[in-house]
Design a protein around this motif. Sequence first.
Motif, PDB file in Angstrom:
ATOM      1  N   SER A  40      -5.170 -12.033  21.514  1.00 58.85           N
ATOM      2  CA  SER A  40      -4.089 -11.084  21.216  1.00 58.85           C
ATOM      3  C   SER A  40      -4.375 -10.326  19.923  1.00 58.85           C
ATOM      4  O   SER A  40      -4.014  -9.155  19.789  1.00 58.85           O
ATOM      5  CB  SER A  40      -2.763 -11.819  21.123  1.00 58.85           C
ATOM      6  N   ARG A  41      -5.026 -10.979  18.970  1.00 57.60           N
ATOM      7  CA  ARG A  41      -5.366 -10.283  17.726  1.00 57.60           C
ATOM      8  C   ARG A  41      -6.385  -9.188  17.960  1.00 57.60           C
ATOM      9  O   ARG A  41      -6.376  -8.156  17.274  1.00 57.60           O
ATOM     10  CB  ARG A  41      -5.910 -11.288  16.706  1.00 57.60           C
ATOM     11  N   VAL A  42      -7.282  -9.402  18.935  1.00 62.94           N
ATOM     12  CA  VAL A  42      -8.273  -8.372  19.244  1.00 62.94           C
ATOM     13  C   VAL A  42      -7.629  -7.230  20.014  1.00 62.94           C
ATOM     14  O   VAL A  42      -7.953  -6.056  19.814  1.00 62.94           O
ATOM     15  CB  VAL A  42      -9.440  -8.992  20.045  1.00 62.94           C
ATOM     16  N   LEU A  43      -6.716  -7.553  20.935  1.00 64.76           N
ATOM     17  CA  LEU A  43      -6.082  -6.520  21.750  1.00 64.76           C
ATOM     18  C   LEU A  43      -5.177  -5.619  20.924  1.00 64.76           C
ATOM     19  O   LEU A  43      -5.036  -4.433  21.225  1.00 64.76           O
ATOM     20  CB  LEU A  43      -5.274  -7.181  22.874  1.00 64.76           C
ATOM     21  N   ILE A  44      -4.543  -6.173  19.894  1.00 59.96           N
ATOM     22  CA  ILE A  44      -3.687  -5.357  19.031  1.00 59.96           C
ATOM     23  C   ILE A  44      -4.567  -4.610  18.030  1.00 59.96           C
ATOM     24  O   ILE A  44      -5.298  -5.222  17.253  1.00 59.96           O
ATOM     25  CB  ILE A  44      -2.662  -6.229  18.290  1.00 59.96           C
ATOM     26  N   ALA A  45      -4.501  -3.273  18.054  1.00 59.82           N
ATOM     27  CA  ALA A  45      -5.349  -2.474  17.170  1.00 59.82           C
ATOM     28  C   ALA A  45      -4.971  -2.733  15.715  1.00 59.82           C
ATOM     29  O   ALA A  45      -3.794  -2.703  15.357  1.00 59.82           O
ATOM     30  CB  ALA A  45      -5.191  -0.999  17.494  1.00 59.82           C
ATOM     31  N   PRO A  46      -5.956  -3.009  14.860  1.00 58.78           N
ATOM     32  CA  PRO A  46      -5.651  -3.232  13.434  1.00 58.78           C
ATOM     33  C   PRO A  46      -5.163  -1.951  12.777  1.00 58.78           C
ATOM     34  O   PRO A  46      -5.501  -0.844  13.204  1.00 58.78           O
ATOM     35  CB  PRO A  46      -6.998  -3.690  12.856  1.00 58.78           C
ATOM     36  N   SER A  47      -4.368  -2.089  11.770  1.00 57.35           N
ATOM     37  CA  SER A  47      -3.790  -0.917  11.091  1.00 57.35           C
ATOM     38  C   SER A  47      -3.869  -1.106   9.580  1.00 57.35           C
ATOM     39  O   SER A  47      -2.849  -1.274   8.898  1.00 57.35           O
ATOM     40  CB  SER A  47      -2.339  -0.698  11.531  1.00 57.35           C
ATOM     41  N   LEU A  48      -5.092  -1.136   9.075  1.00 59.67           N
ATOM     42  CA  LEU A  48      -5.272  -1.214   7.634  1.00 59.67           C
ATOM     43  C   LEU A  48      -4.824   0.094   6.993  1.00 59.67           C
ATOM     44  O   LEU A  48      -5.077   1.187   7.511  1.00 59.67           O
ATOM     45  CB  LEU A  48      -6.744  -1.472   7.302  1.00 59.67           C
ATOM     46  N   THR A  49      -4.143  -0.016   5.866  1.00 63.56           N
ATOM     47  CA  THR A  49      -3.711   1.160   5.115  1.00 63.56           C
ATOM     48  C   THR A  49      -4.535   1.265   3.833  1.00 63.56           C
ATOM     49  O   THR A  49      -5.308   0.374   3.488  1.00 63.56           O
ATOM     50  CB  THR A  49      -2.214   1.052   4.780  1.00 63.56           C
ATOM     51  N   SER A  51      -3.364   1.074   0.944  1.00 66.16           N
ATOM     52  CA  SER A  51      -2.894   0.017   0.036  1.00 66.16           C
ATOM     53  C   SER A  51      -3.627  -1.290   0.295  1.00 66.16           C
ATOM     54  O   SER A  51      -3.907  -2.052  -0.643  1.00 66.16           O
ATOM     55  CB  SER A  51      -1.383  -0.185   0.220  1.00 66.16           C
ATOM     56  N   ASP A  52      -3.957  -1.571   1.571  1.00 67.35           N
ATOM     57  CA  ASP A  52      -4.717  -2.781   1.883  1.00 67.35           C
ATOM     58  C   ASP A  52      -6.099  -2.739   1.244  1.00 67.35           C
ATOM     59  O   ASP A  52      -6.593  -3.758   0.738  1.00 67.35           O
ATOM     60  CB  ASP A  52      -4.853  -2.938   3.401  1.00 67.35           C
ATOM     61  N   LEU A  53      -6.728  -1.571   1.273  1.00 70.21           N
ATOM     62  CA  LEU A  53      -8.053  -1.449   0.660  1.00 70.21           C
ATOM     63  C   LEU A  53      -7.964  -1.631  -0.856  1.00 70.21           C
ATOM     64  O   LEU A  53      -8.836  -2.266  -1.469  1.00 70.21           O
ATOM     65  CB  LEU A  53      -8.661  -0.089   0.999  1.00 70.21           C
ATOM     66  N   ILE A  54      -6.930  -1.066  -1.459  1.00 68.38           N
ATOM     67  CA  ILE A  54      -6.743  -1.232  -2.907  1.00 68.38           C
ATOM     68  C   ILE A  54      -6.524  -2.703  -3.242  1.00 68.38           C
ATOM     69  O   ILE A  54      -7.043  -3.228  -4.233  1.00 68.38           O
ATOM     70  CB  ILE A  54      -5.555  -0.382  -3.397  1.00 68.38           C
ATOM     71  N   THR A  55      -5.759  -3.399  -2.398  1.00 68.86           N
ATOM     72  CA  THR A  55      -5.506  -4.823  -2.628  1.00 68.86           C
ATOM     73  C   THR A  55      -6.799  -5.626  -2.542  1.00 68.86           C
ATOM     74  O   THR A  55      -7.028  -6.535  -3.357  1.00 68.86           O
ATOM     75  CB  THR A  55      -4.493  -5.345  -1.590  1.00 68.86           C
ATOM     76  N   ARG A  56      -7.656  -5.312  -1.563  1.00 71.72           N
ATOM     77  CA  ARG A  56      -8.949  -6.010  -1.454  1.00 71.72           C
ATOM     78  C   ARG A  56      -9.787  -5.775  -2.706  1.00 71.72           C
ATOM     79  O   ARG A  56     -10.422  -6.701  -3.224  1.00 71.72           O
ATOM     80  CB  ARG A  56      -9.707  -5.528  -0.219  1.00 71.72           C
TER      81      ARG A  56
END
Length: 256
Positions: A40-49, A51-56
């Motif tokens: 299910s995690r693969v089927l749901i398209a990821p939606s990085l924003t 802000s997520d990149l800044i957090t990383r």
Amino acid sequence: MASIQIQTVMQVTSQAHLIVALSAALMALLATGWVIVYASRVLIAPSLTWSDLITRETRLMISDRQVTPLQRLTRGGLSDPLLAELAASTQMQPIQVNSPRDLREQLLAARKDLAAHPSEGLREQVAQLEAVADVCLRQANAWLSRQLYGRLTKVLAAAGTVICLSLAGFMWASHPPEEPPKVTKPFPVQVFLSGSAAKLKAAGLKTACFNMVLKGSAVGGDLSQPDVTTLPQGQCAAGHFEVTEELGVAVPVSAS
């Protein structure tokens, strides 16, 4: 799993077989659920924003500060695979991305300058920065999809092995070997003694009974190895013993 007759477990009388069957079914169900969660995690398209990149990047900076100079030398420094891929993928772009934080600061500064001093050059610079940011987000989400798919393939291999072993264990435990019928009431038998003299002696019989056919009655045990009482015959005295494979075989006969 759906093709397995679960109700056959209710017919199992052995406690050990029942525990194995139920444990195997539980393990198979847990492994199946494990696969479904990762799929299910693969089927749901990821939606990085952004802000997520800044957090990383922020977490990477904090981790890097906690590393001693000696550890940084021996480990070659710290790096985030996603941030490293983004930096490498923008080398051919008009604007190179050293870090998400740096690109955001450039974009905010360019928008501020455009608002204060509108010009075609600033508009083009803002458009280029926004295009690079959009490319970075698409590549970041594609990278995350690849990571999730890689984890799913590993889970499939491990869970598939668990499921196959669990189903095999369930099928084995839910179909135990049938026990021979018990002797519930006495019936006449003929006992063919074929065991060695030592085996006969260990069972309480005399050597005179060697290779004899005795008449008697089955009074206990089961049909494969009944407990019998035999009548005296010649020098072979009456006896009461269990007819094992090492002693011989007891054959039921009709009552005369």
